[in-house]
Design an enzyme around this catalytic site. Structure first.
Site, PDB file in Angstrom:
ATOM      1  N   LYS A 113       0.818  -1.213   0.000  1.00  0.00           N
ATOM      2  CA  LYS A 113       0.000   0.000   0.000  1.00  0.00           C
ATOM      3  C   LYS A 113       0.848   1.258   0.000  1.00  0.00           C
ATOM      4  O   LYS A 113       0.511   2.235  -0.645  1.00  0.00           O
ATOM      5  CB  LYS A 113      -0.953   0.008   1.199  1.00  0.00           C
ATOM      6  CG  LYS A 113      -2.115  -0.950   1.031  1.00  0.00           C
ATOM      7  CD  LYS A 113      -3.042  -0.893   2.223  1.00  0.00           C
ATOM      8  CE  LYS A 113      -4.102  -1.984   2.144  1.00  0.00           C
ATOM      9  NZ  LYS A 113      -4.781  -2.184   3.431  1.00  0.00           N
ATOM     10  N   LYS A 194      -4.232 -10.672  -6.169  1.00  0.00           N
ATOM     11  CA  LYS A 194      -5.441 -11.255  -5.589  1.00  0.00           C
ATOM     12  C   LYS A 194      -6.676 -10.498  -6.066  1.00  0.00           C
ATOM     13  O   LYS A 194      -6.587  -9.311  -6.399  1.00  0.00           O
ATOM     14  CB  LYS A 194      -5.353 -11.290  -4.059  1.00  0.00           C
ATOM     15  CG  LYS A 194      -5.612  -9.987  -3.375  1.00  0.00           C
ATOM     16  CD  LYS A 194      -5.917 -10.178  -1.887  1.00  0.00           C
ATOM     17  CE  LYS A 194      -6.249  -8.813  -1.298  1.00  0.00           C
ATOM     18  NZ  LYS A 194      -6.675  -8.786   0.069  1.00  0.00           N
ATOM     19  N   LYS A 197     -11.883  -6.086  -4.171  1.00  0.00           N
ATOM     20  CA  LYS A 197     -13.041  -5.243  -4.446  1.00  0.00           C
ATOM     21  C   LYS A 197     -12.635  -3.821  -4.789  1.00  0.00           C
ATOM     22  O   LYS A 197     -13.431  -3.051  -5.327  1.00  0.00           O
ATOM     23  CB  LYS A 197     -14.028  -5.256  -3.277  1.00  0.00           C
ATOM     24  CG  LYS A 197     -13.457  -4.898  -1.908  1.00  0.00           C
ATOM     25  CD  LYS A 197     -14.587  -4.974  -0.892  1.00  0.00           C
ATOM     26  CE  LYS A 197     -14.320  -5.047   0.573  1.00  0.00           C
ATOM     27  NZ  LYS A 197     -13.217  -5.490   1.236  1.00  0.00           N
TER      28      LYS A 197
HETATM   29  P1  AMP Z   1     -11.277  -7.437   3.022  1.00  0.00           P
HETATM   30  O1  AMP Z   1     -12.014  -7.311   1.744  1.00  0.00           O
HETATM   31  O2  AMP Z   1      -9.837  -7.097   2.842  1.00  0.00           O
HETATM   32  O3  AMP Z   1     -11.925  -6.777   4.180  1.00  0.00           O
HETATM   33  O4  AMP Z   1     -11.272  -8.993   3.319  1.00  0.00           O
HETATM   34  C1  AMP Z   1     -12.338  -9.676   3.941  1.00  0.00           C
HETATM   35  C2  AMP Z   1     -12.039 -11.147   4.028  1.00  0.00           C
HETATM   36  O5  AMP Z   1     -11.994 -11.728   2.710  1.00  0.00           O
HETATM   37  C3  AMP Z   1     -10.687 -11.486   4.659  1.00  0.00           C
HETATM   38  O6  AMP Z   1     -10.837 -12.639   5.449  1.00  0.00           O
HETATM   39  C4  AMP Z   1      -9.791 -11.781   3.500  1.00  0.00           C
HETATM   40  O7  AMP Z   1      -8.760 -12.669   3.825  1.00  0.00           O
HETATM   41  C5  AMP Z   1     -10.763 -12.414   2.510  1.00  0.00           C
HETATM   42  N1  AMP Z   1     -10.344 -12.183   1.116  1.00  0.00           N
HETATM   43  C6  AMP Z   1     -10.195 -10.977   0.502  1.00  0.00           C
HETATM   44  N2  AMP Z   1      -9.810 -11.126  -0.772  1.00  0.00           N
HETATM   45  C7  AMP Z   1      -9.699 -12.469  -0.979  1.00  0.00           C
HETATM   46  C8  AMP Z   1      -9.327 -13.276  -2.101  1.00  0.00           C
HETATM   47  N3  AMP Z   1      -9.007 -12.735  -3.267  1.00  0.00           N
HETATM   48  N4  AMP Z   1      -9.319 -14.618  -1.943  1.00  0.00           N
HETATM   49  C9  AMP Z   1      -9.654 -15.187  -0.770  1.00  0.00           C
HETATM   50  N5  AMP Z   1     -10.018 -14.490   0.322  1.00  0.00           N
HETATM   51  C10 AMP Z   1     -10.033 -13.150   0.232  1.00  0.00           C
END
Ligand code: AMP
Ligand code: TRP
Length: 329
Positions: A113, A194, A197
């Site tokens: 980041k 990865k 969103k």
């Molecule tokens: P966040 O969107 O960063 O708040 O992530 C929310 C949850 O989704 C966390 O447990 C992340 O580890 C999981 N997560 C986010 N992106 C991925 C991805 N591309 N593949 C698998 N898990 C994900």
């Protein structure tokens, strides 16, 4: 014996993707049968990146509606918004006093980041300390998250151990709980990244609320490999990723999928993959669209959730203050 405590959080920084669903959200309702589960919408984390206030409000309520749409039952689990329980921020401050700056600078997410911006904000650096507070406030045993959070969980364990050895046993040491398949779903446009969103290319992710036509279109446009054969291997990351998504939604394992498509082209794999995703996501999306309309219900859920969460958060925080030598009120 008391049930173990499961804690997880999701940032309201966009509409969730099928990566979030597979890596985290999908497992949440199953866990509530066996554990005491606490699921948070971590809005204080989301503001470490610039957020449009109106959009942040909408995303926060949308994540709550999605939690409910996947089947989290507010009678069984605690569902709440992080900023409604200010104890998180209080504990984060205290934990900052035992966290090394070097430790935070070594976090991969911080490095990524901060490389992408010209001014490094203190909030991004301290982000993992707030996450540690989230987890430690509730004496959590297990944290279901995707692979990308591994380093943050290690830091959380480290801080808990450090505090315990300095001030005597206070925090439970939590463990990470990663899904077997799909802990890391990759971008549909770049299999080295990865799925996220916050990706500026909307074709890179499938949102949990995309309509059927959009899902078909995005899968069709997904990048593939030049080899033209269907194999589950690290030398074919794009196809491997599509197979992982297929496996997660169909319950089949990657070997079965490879066998079923042996000798066939990418076109047919993609066509059927889109249908498998639609089958899995469609009903949840439709429930979500209904639930998000019911503002009163959402408010009731997050109010009651904050009340329940505060009780546990207070209990831990009072202990922390006492051990550190603060005068009780
Ligand atoms: P966040 O969107 O960063 O708040 O992530 C929310 C949850 O989704 C966390 O447990 C992340 O580890 C999981 N997560 C986010 N992106 C991925 C991805 N591309 N593949 C698998 N898990 C994900
Ligand atoms: N950092 C996590 C993510 O980006 C979100 C998060 C914040 C979290 N606090 C948490 C996850 C506590 C699990 C437990 O995905």
């Amino acid at each position: 014996m008391d049930k173990k405590i499961v804690y997880s959080g999701i940032q309201p920084s966009g509409t969730l993707t099928i990566g979030n669903y597979i890596g985290a959200l999908r497992n949440f309702p199953t866990l509530q049968e066996e554990y005491n589960c606490i699921y948070c919408i971590v809005d204080m984390h989301a503001v470490t990146a610039p957020q449009e206030p109106k959009v942040l409000r909408q995303h926060t309520l949308d994540i709550l509606a999605l939690y409910l749409a996947v089947g989290i039952d507010p009678e069984k689990s605690i569902l709440y918004i992080q900023s409604h329980v200010p104890q998180h921020v209080e504990l984060a401050w205290l934990l900052n006093t035992i966290t090394g700056v070097g430790q935070l600078q070594r976090m991969t997410q911080f490095k990524d980041k901060s490389q992408r911006s010209n001014e490094i904000l203190a909030g991004i650096l301290n982000y993992p300390v707030l996450m540690a507070s989230d987890i430690l406030l509730y004496q959590t045993d297990l944290v279901p998250v995707g692979d990308d959070q591994k380093q943050h969980i290690e830091l959380t364990r480290d801080l808990a151990q450090r505090f315990n050895s300095r001030y005597s046993e206070t925090f439970k040491i939590p463990d990470m709980m990663a899904p077997k398949v799909g802990a890391r779903i990759m971008s549909l446009q770049d299999p080295e990244k990865k799925m996220s969103k916050s990706d500026e290319d909307v074709n890179a992710f499938i949102s949990m609320v995309d309509d059927d036509a959009t899902i078909r279109r995005k899968v069709k446009r997904a990048v593939t490999d030049s080899e033209g054969v269907i194999r589950y291997s690290d030398s074919q990351k794009a196809i491997k990723n599509l197979i992982d998504i297929y496996a997660s939604f169909s319950g089949k394992n990657p070997e079965e999928i490879v066998k079923a498509y042996d000798g066939q082209g990418y076109g047919i794999l993609k066509e059927e993959l889109a249908e498998v995703i639609i089958q899995g996501m469609g009903p949840i999306r439709d429930d979500f669209l209904e639930i998000r309309k019911d503002k009163e219900y959402l408010e009731k859920v997050y109010r009651e959730g904050a009340e329940k969460a505060s009780y546990f958060a207070n209990k831990t925080l009072r202990k922390v203050y006492r051990k550190m030598g603060f005068i009780p009120r």
